[in-house]
Design an enzyme around this catalytic site. Structure first.
Site, PDB file in Angstrom:
ATOM      1  N   GLY A   1     -18.677   9.283 -38.735  1.00  0.00           N
ATOM      2  CA  GLY A   1     -17.667  10.094 -39.262  1.00  0.00           C
ATOM      3  C   GLY A   1     -17.109  10.860 -37.953  1.00  0.00           C
ATOM      4  O   GLY A   1     -15.680  11.147 -37.682  1.00  0.00           O
TER       5      GLY A   1
ATOM      6  N   LYS B   1     -25.944  -6.883 -45.099  1.00  0.00           N
ATOM      7  CA  LYS B   1     -26.243  -7.287 -43.428  1.00  0.00           C
ATOM      8  C   LYS B   1     -27.329  -6.612 -43.149  1.00  0.00           C
ATOM      9  O   LYS B   1     -27.916  -6.827 -42.120  1.00  0.00           O
ATOM     10  CB  LYS B   1     -24.941  -7.214 -42.776  1.00  0.00           C
ATOM     11  CG  LYS B   1     -24.138  -5.951 -42.719  1.00  0.00           C
ATOM     12  CD  LYS B   1     -24.639  -4.819 -41.803  1.00  0.00           C
ATOM     13  CE  LYS B   1     -23.825  -3.635 -41.839  1.00  0.00           C
ATOM     14  NZ  LYS B   1     -24.198  -2.782 -40.731  1.00  0.00           N
TER      15      LYS B   1
ATOM     16  N   SER C   1     -28.221  -0.296 -33.735  1.00  0.00           N
ATOM     17  CA  SER C   1     -28.233  -0.663 -35.017  1.00  0.00           C
ATOM     18  C   SER C   1     -29.622  -0.107 -35.330  1.00  0.00           C
ATOM     19  O   SER C   1     -30.575  -0.308 -35.203  1.00  0.00           O
ATOM     20  CB  SER C   1     -28.085  -2.130 -35.123  1.00  0.00           C
ATOM     21  OG  SER C   1     -28.879  -2.316 -36.633  1.00  0.00           O
TER      22      SER C   1
ATOM     23  N   GLU D   1     -29.920   2.385 -43.844  1.00  0.00           N
ATOM     24  CA  GLU D   1     -29.303   1.998 -45.190  1.00  0.00           C
ATOM     25  C   GLU D   1     -30.050   0.564 -45.634  1.00  0.00           C
ATOM     26  O   GLU D   1     -30.383   0.552 -46.791  1.00  0.00           O
ATOM     27  CB  GLU D   1     -27.951   1.794 -45.280  1.00  0.00           C
ATOM     28  CG  GLU D   1     -27.189   3.053 -45.119  1.00  0.00           C
ATOM     29  CD  GLU D   1     -27.112   3.824 -46.478  1.00  0.00           C
ATOM     30  OE1 GLU D   1     -27.670   3.651 -47.061  1.00  0.00           O
ATOM     31  OE2 GLU D   1     -26.280   4.891 -46.322  1.00  0.00           O
TER      32      GLU D   1
ATOM     33  N   LYS E   1     -21.937   1.685 -45.860  1.00  0.00           N
ATOM     34  CA  LYS E   1     -22.526   0.411 -46.127  1.00  0.00           C
ATOM     35  C   LYS E   1     -23.908   0.534 -46.681  1.00  0.00           C
ATOM     36  O   LYS E   1     -25.028   0.444 -46.167  1.00  0.00           O
ATOM     37  CB  LYS E   1     -22.634  -0.118 -44.639  1.00  0.00           C
ATOM     38  CG  LYS E   1     -21.180  -0.272 -43.860  1.00  0.00           C
ATOM     39  CD  LYS E   1     -21.411  -0.858 -42.744  1.00  0.00           C
ATOM     40  CE  LYS E   1     -20.080  -1.156 -42.110  1.00  0.00           C
ATOM     41  NZ  LYS E   1     -20.040  -1.530 -40.692  1.00  0.00           N
TER      42      LYS E   1
ATOM     43  N   TYR F   1     -26.161  13.008 -32.709  1.00  0.00           N
ATOM     44  CA  TYR F   1     -25.656  11.646 -33.140  1.00  0.00           C
ATOM     45  C   TYR F   1     -24.988  11.057 -31.925  1.00  0.00           C
ATOM     46  O   TYR F   1     -25.168   9.892 -31.812  1.00  0.00           O
ATOM     47  CB  TYR F   1     -24.601  11.820 -34.170  1.00  0.00           C
ATOM     48  CG  TYR F   1     -25.162  12.150 -35.494  1.00  0.00           C
ATOM     49  CD1 TYR F   1     -25.963  11.474 -36.362  1.00  0.00           C
ATOM     50  CD2 TYR F   1     -24.982  13.626 -35.939  1.00  0.00           C
ATOM     51  CE1 TYR F   1     -26.543  11.833 -37.416  1.00  0.00           C
ATOM     52  CE2 TYR F   1     -25.694  14.056 -37.268  1.00  0.00           C
ATOM     53  CZ  TYR F   1     -26.317  13.219 -37.862  1.00  0.00           C
ATOM     54  OH  TYR F   1     -26.908  13.562 -39.159  1.00  0.00           O
TER      55      TYR F   1
ATOM     56  N   GLY G   1     -16.816  -3.548 -41.044  1.00  0.00           N
ATOM     57  CA  GLY G   1     -16.748  -4.561 -39.752  1.00  0.00           C
ATOM     58  C   GLY G   1     -17.723  -4.265 -38.853  1.00  0.00           C
ATOM     59  O   GLY G   1     -18.578  -3.305 -38.802  1.00  0.00           O
TER      60      GLY G   1
END
Length: 336
Positions: A12, A191, A254, A281, A105, A48, A136
């Site tokens: 964000g 993914k 990631s 997630e 996601k 973050y 993406g």
């Protein structure tokens, strides 16, 4: 334009910078007062995005009503587990119809719904002009450095797709249009499961051959379930499919890869999540995907074995053995 971003996490915040770089007015909603004050006074969001100085016109608010009423378009950047409750609150404050773009996601636990479906559930139809997903191969840590990043906006609404390009597209952030919202949302969610698996492989030091195989066969599993849910097969060869899959399965940024890496190193799931201190997630999505695969009778051995590692105490060594002992068939004969 006036744009409101709901959610002051890494993505964000990075998107907020891209928006103001394009000359739009912005309100970034943070439910955390300290984060709001830090963004407005120090122009940082150190939890973050470390060592990043934000533009002064990234203006934060902790007043959700203010944010909702400010934006002509709302960009939703909250974790999937918070999506439904957030949309219920937003619906209370909406007084005119608006477009909503989400960047989350994952899939919702219990209902197994995609995020656009959750949004449509909770926002009165007369107040929702259209809903889309921006997705993406993109890490906030790189976008905020203004490194070249290319993603897709997916919506059935042509006007929303054009607006998204006006809002985000610039010299370092390229936005393609894809009308297959099902495929882009499914690709963005699933993914993360494969990224957990790739992290486990690297944690176990099983090598590049194993990781490349898991990534490739993982794409096939994503495509199988995605097409069963109504997605177009070609979508999974695009930015919202293999593009997002590659970056999430191979990057130190990631969270899902890092969660898997810690598990591959011998940490329990609970220990890995605590050490990350961020939402991965893929952990929740694995459970939802496992249920969907059973419901629709879709063959997904990678997902099944990662599910058993995360939720049924299957050892990572047995997981690897299970995947290697499956009977090999023709490589591309099981998309259906």
């Amino acid at each position: 334009m006036k744009i409101s971003v709901i959610g002051s996490g890494s993505w964000g915040t990075a998107l907020s910078q891209a928006i103001v770089d394009n000359g739009h007015e912005l309100r970034l909603y943070s439910r955390n007062e300290k984060t709001k004050d830090e963004i407005n006074t120090e122009h940082t969001n150190k939890r973050y995005l470390k060592n990043i100085k934000l533009p002064e016109n990234v203006i934060a608010t902790s007043n959700l009503e203010e944010a909702v009423k400010f934006g002509e378009v709302l960009v939703i950047a909250v974790p999937t587990k918070a999506m439904r409750e957030t949309m219920k609150k937003i619906n209370v404050y909406l007084n005119i119809p608006k477009y909503i773009i989400h960047v989350s996601k994952g899939l919702e636990m219990d209902t197994n719904k995609r995020m656009s479906e959750v949004i449509e559930d909770e926002i009165d139809s007369n107040l929702l002009k259209g809903v889309g997903v921006l997705s993406g191969p993109s890490h906030a840590e790189e976008l905020v450095l203004r490194n070249p990043t290319v993603v897709a906006i997916a919506s059935k609404n042509d006007e929303l797709n054009k607006l998204a390009q006006e809002i985000f597209h610039n010299k370092y952030f390229r936005i393609y249009v894809n009308k297959d919202i099902i495929g882009v949302e499914v690709g963005g969610a699933l993914k993360n499961i494969i990224a957990v698996g790739c992290g486990i492989i690297d944690g176990m030091k099983l090598g590049d051959n194993a990781k490349a195989a898991l990534l490739t066969r993982g794409l096939i599993e994503i495509t199988r379930l995605g097409t069963k849910l109504g997605a177009k097969q070609m979508t999974f060869l695009g930015l919202g499919g293999i593009g997002d899959l590659v970056v999430t399965c191979t990057s130190k940024h990631s969270r899902n890869y890092n969660c898997g890496y810690l598990i591959g190193k011998g940490y329990t799931l609970e220990e890995a999540i605590a050490k990350l201190d961020m939402v991965a997630e893929g952990v929740r999505t694995t459970k939802v995907c496992y249920q969907l695969a059973k419901k629709y009778n879709v063959y997904m051995p990678i997902t099944e074995n990662i599910y058993k590692v995360l939720y049924e105490d299957l050892s990572i060594n047995d997981c690897a053995k299970n995947l290697m002992k499956n009977v090999a068939s023709e490589e591309l004969n099981r998309f259906e």
